[in-house]
Design a protein around this motif. Structure first.
Motif, PDB file in Angstrom:
ATOM      1  N   MET A  13      -5.234 -43.615  16.243  1.00 62.14           N
ATOM      2  CA  MET A  13      -6.591 -42.964  16.378  1.00 62.14           C
ATOM      3  C   MET A  13      -6.369 -41.891  17.310  1.00 62.14           C
ATOM      4  N   CYS A  64      -7.963 -42.622  23.535  1.00 63.66           N
ATOM      5  CA  CYS A  64      -8.144 -42.289  21.969  1.00 63.66           C
ATOM      6  C   CYS A  64      -9.134 -43.327  21.495  1.00 63.66           C
ATOM      7  N   LYS A  88      -8.586 -46.746  21.243  1.00 67.08           N
ATOM      8  CA  LYS A  88      -7.669 -47.931  20.639  1.00 67.08           C
ATOM      9  C   LYS A  88      -8.192 -49.235  21.413  1.00 67.08           C
ATOM     10  N   CYS A 143      -2.996 -48.300  12.797  1.00 68.14           N
ATOM     11  CA  CYS A 143      -4.240 -47.534  12.557  1.00 68.14           C
ATOM     12  C   CYS A 143      -3.961 -46.419  13.724  1.00 68.14           C
ATOM     13  N   ARG A 182     -11.601 -41.735  16.976  1.00 71.50           N
ATOM     14  CA  ARG A 182     -11.897 -41.986  15.515  1.00 71.50           C
ATOM     15  C   ARG A 182     -10.497 -42.376  14.889  1.00 71.50           C
ATOM     16  N   ILE A 183     -10.434 -42.896  13.804  1.00 70.92           N
ATOM     17  CA  ILE A 183      -9.297 -43.206  12.826  1.00 70.92           C
ATOM     18  C   ILE A 183      -8.862 -41.952  12.233  1.00 70.92           C
ATOM     19  N   ALA A 230     -15.715 -44.858  20.686  1.00 69.62           N
ATOM     20  CA  ALA A 230     -15.131 -45.206  19.358  1.00 69.62           C
ATOM     21  C   ALA A 230     -16.347 -44.477  18.532  1.00 69.62           C
ATOM     22  N   LEU A 275     -15.876 -46.539  13.268  1.00 74.52           N
ATOM     23  CA  LEU A 275     -14.681 -47.202  13.006  1.00 74.52           C
ATOM     24  C   LEU A 275     -15.073 -47.899  11.439  1.00 74.52           C
TER      25      LEU A 275
END
Length: 369
Positions: A216, A47, A49, A214, A220-221, A26, A29
């Motif tokens: 991803m 990803c 999440k 959201c 990343r978002i 992550a 975020l």
């Protein structure tokens, strides 16, 4: 349902990063989650999440950045001290306990101890909420998959959490039951007013249930917005390609027309598309158009770009028919035609040439990934 107005944030990620050795799971975020919101973390496997959900739950600690719940930083707080509960993909129910004992398990761990009568009353209310009021004495192995999911939900809500986390809870259900449970879950969330945060790789699930999504990718978002925003105005190629189906084409900007632009495709057809950000004449751009925004005809229509392509495949999908076409300059194109519109294509079969009609204004210029 109103949610997430200014000052009503229930949870927040602030420059939150999580590394597992050299793996960046992550990456920085930044996200505010509103009280009473149904938010979905959507994206492919790997990803980030689930990592985001586990950090919020307290099962993983952030490497950098902060996590706040109800205004309090909880990055170092263990899971059992956080006002959140989690429904796992495989429910994690105790097979040696009855349904009622499973639901009341968390209440029995509280200190100071709750009275048995209080626990029983709250378990009854929770089971009634998920429409399992008469199932308390049953064993878990006597329940169907959908019923077990409701038991897991009852066990989660009986503790009255501020946030309910759902880690792909419908992944093991068949398609029909999954649809029914999605409806029930959304109805339950609206009834309780609790913030629900769902992790899923199923875009239809996210689109049909969420207040916001959201999306991803690579930790990343990629984009945050309502389901309509992500579908109608994807920020870039990745979002357009992941959320729904899209024909991704390249072209050259001829000129701007207000909030639109005239773009010349590789086939030398000129189309007017939305331009959500300024584009310069002569610039090479990617653009997306949804399959349902295109039409098929057996003859050209005056005033519209007329793209002639060969029909490669027709797929019957019940209420729609999906046509896959091939154009020498544009490649493969998908067109989704409603059943009633299919009647305007008599005798069309694979190998035939048909006219793809592009209504002016359809399509969107995409930003950079």
């Amino acid at each position: 349902m109103a949610y997430a107005t200014q000052g009503e944030t229930i949870a927040e990620f602030v420059n939150t990063t999580k590394r597992f050795g050299r793996v960046l799971a992550a990456d920085r975020l930044n996200l505010k989650i509103g009280k009473g919101e149904f938010l979905s973390f959507l994206g492919p496997s790997g990803c980030g999440k689930t990592t985001a959900l586990r950090m919020l739950a307290g099962f993983e600690a952030p490497t950098e950045g902060r996590i706040l719940i109800d205004g309090q930083e909880v990055g170092a707080e263990p899971a059992y001290r956080r006002p959140v509960n989690m429904v796992f993909q495989h429910y994690a129910l105790f097979p040696h306990m009855t349904v009622a004992e499973n639901v009341g398990y968390g209440l029995r761990q509280r200190r100071p101890r709750l009275a048995k009568e209080d626990i029983a009353a709250r378990v009854t209310r929770a089971l009634d909420t998920v429409r399992l009021g008469d199932f308390g004495p049953r064993r878990i192995w006597e329940m169907s998959g959908g019923q077990q999911q409701r038991v897991a939900l009852a066990r989660a809500i009986v503790n009255e959490p501020k946030i309910l986390l759902l880690d792909e809870p419908m992944a093991a259900l068949d398609a029909k039951l999954r649809g029914e449970m999605q409806t029930e879950l959304l109805s339950l969330q609206r009834k309780l007013g609790i913030t629900f945060i769902l992790v899923t790789h199923d875009q239809q699930e996210a689109l049909s249930m969420s207040d916001r999504i959201c999306l991803m990718g690579k930790g990343r978002i990629a984009q945050i917005g309502t389901p309509r925003e992500l579908y109608d105005r994807p920020a870039n190629r990745y979002v357009a390609d992941f959320v729904g189906r899209a024909n991704i084409l390249t072209g050259t900007v001829i000129r701007n027309i207000g909030e639109h632009a005239l773009v010349r495709l590789a086939s030398n057809h000129d189309v007017v598309v939305e331009a959500p950000h300024p584009v310069s004449p002569g610039a090479k751009v990617d653009l997306a158009i949804r399959p349902e925004a295109l039409r098929l005809a057996t003859a050209p229509q005056p005033g519209l770009p007329d793209i002639v392509a060969k029909l490669c495949r027709m797929t019957f999908l019940g209420e729609h028919v999906e046509y896959l076409l091939s154009h020498p300059a544009l490649g493969q194109l998908q067109v989704m035609v409603p059943r009633q519109a299919e009647r305007a294509l008599p005798g069309v079969d694979t190998g035939h040439e048909v006219h793809i009609l592009w209504d002016q204004g359809n399509g969107l210029i995409l930003g950079q990934d």
